[in-house]
Structure formats: C-alpha cells, structure tokens
Enzyme design. Structure first.
Site, PDB file in Angstrom:
ATOM      1  NE  ARG A 113      -4.153  -1.722   1.922  1.00 12.62           N
ATOM      2  CZ  ARG A 113      -4.985  -2.200   2.963  1.00 12.62           C
ATOM      3  NH1 ARG A 113      -4.628  -2.234   4.268  1.00 12.62           N
ATOM      4  NH2 ARG A 113      -6.171  -2.926   2.613  1.00 12.62           N
ATOM      5  CG  HIS A 126      -9.982  -6.160   0.523  1.00 20.23           C
ATOM      6  ND1 HIS A 126     -10.753  -5.456   1.275  1.00 20.23           N
ATOM      7  CD2 HIS A 126     -10.422  -7.443   0.464  1.00 20.23           C
ATOM      8  CE1 HIS A 126     -11.586  -6.269   2.159  1.00 20.23           C
ATOM      9  NE2 HIS A 126     -11.409  -7.397   1.774  1.00 20.23           N
TER      10      HIS A 126
END
Length: 205
Positions: A113, A126
């Site tokens: 991320r 996710h």
C-alpha cells in the site's frame, strides 16, 4: 528443562483484491505476492456494480466514507485472488500494510500500500481482516469455491498412522536390507513403485 512443542503449521486461504487504481500494475503486484511465499489458487478480473460493492462492504454501511468507497470500487475493474500459505491472513495483511496509504508510506514504507496506494480510499489493495472474513469474502467473489475445513490434529495423526507410516516403515526396512549406495534416491524410487494409492495391475494372458 522441558522441550517446547514444534510449531503448528496451518495452510490458510485469504482474499486479495487489486483495486481499480492499480489494475494496470497487477502483474508487478502478482510477482511480489508469489515471491512472498503465497500460492494463487484462483484469479479473476471483474467489474463490480455499486450494488455488489455495497454488499461486499456491508459491514461499513453507515460510515462517512461508505458512498465514496462503493463509488471508487465500482469505477473500474478489480482483480480478485484467492491466496494460500501458512497463516495467510496475517501474512497478507502484513505485506499490504496499513489501510491508509499515507500512513503506510511513513510507518511501513516497504508495504504494497505504501508503494502503490495514494490515500486512505485509493489504497491499492484489499485484504481479509480475519479467517472468518476470508471465508465469507472468498465465497462472495468465487461463489463456486469449496473451502474445505482444516483437518484436526487427531485426524492428521490417524491419517499418518493408517496410510503413511506403514508404507514408510516397509520402505525403510527394504533400505536396511539392500543397503543402496544412495539410500534417499533408492527410497524415493521404492515409494513411487509401492504407492498404496496406485495398486499394481497384473496383466493376464
């Protein structure tokens, strides 16, 4: 001094989603997933509708960011993957890092991320938060998937005692009788020839 028991290894499955903002670099992300010890069991590219997104993120319904989240997740295609390895849920969440990419860049700069996300909303990936969530989310994205329960310790012991140990004991006995130059290779060949799951078929004239 008592010896500690050996670590117990479980093979888990978890869901990974490559979000719309980083689908164009999905191949790079997939390489990093494989290099981190995961096996990709299933993969599909799909376009989620706002309704599908609402159902998937139903636990966040009513939060201030819910409308923007469902709008973002339905803005382009996503790639869903079922990942497997020991303790997959925890390892995947560690690999992707904190949900807010801005924070991830400061606290976990090597996380996915941090590398690919740009904000708390557009955070690239996710990951299921728990094993129970993983089972639910995998079934959502892959409706025909059969997620088998992990065998218990007793079931594993019973399987080993019934099917593995007797054959292995016979093989080791044969090694002691023949005393081959390379016992490991010899035993491997013997096990292939004496696999109880592949009974020999005798040809008759």
């Amino acid at each position: 001094m008592s010896r500690s028991p050996p670590p117990r290894i479980y093979v888990q499955q978890t869901l990974a989603l490559v979000k719309p903002d980083v689908v164009h670099v999905a191949d790079q992300i997939e390489d990093q997933i494989l290099n981190s010890g995961f096996t990709i069991l299933q993969k599909r590219k799909l376009q989620l509708s706002p309704e599908h997104c609402s159902d998937f993120y139903a636990d966040q319904y009513g939060t201030p960011h819910f409308p923007s989240l469902t709008a973002f997740m339905s803005s382009g295609p996503v790639i869903a993957m079922v990942l497997a390895r020991d303790d997959a849920v925890a390892h995947w969440n560690h690999l992707i890092g904190p949900a807010n990419s801005v924070i991830a860049k400061k606290t976990h700069p090597d996380s996915l991320r941090a590398k690919y996300g740009t904000s708390e909303l557009q955070n690239a990936l996710h990951g299921s938060e728990s094993l129970a969530a993983a089972v639910k989310e995998i079934r959502f994205m892959f409706p025909n998937t059969l997620i088998e329960p992990l065998p218990s310790r007793l079931e594993i012991k019973e399987y080993l005692n019934t099917y593995v140990n007797p054959t292995l004991l016979r093989g080791l006995t044969e090694v002691c009788k023949h005393k081959p130059f390379n016992p490991c290779i010899w035993l491997a060949d013997w096990l292939l020839k004496n696999n109880p799951n592949e009974p020999k078929v005798e040809e008759t004239e």
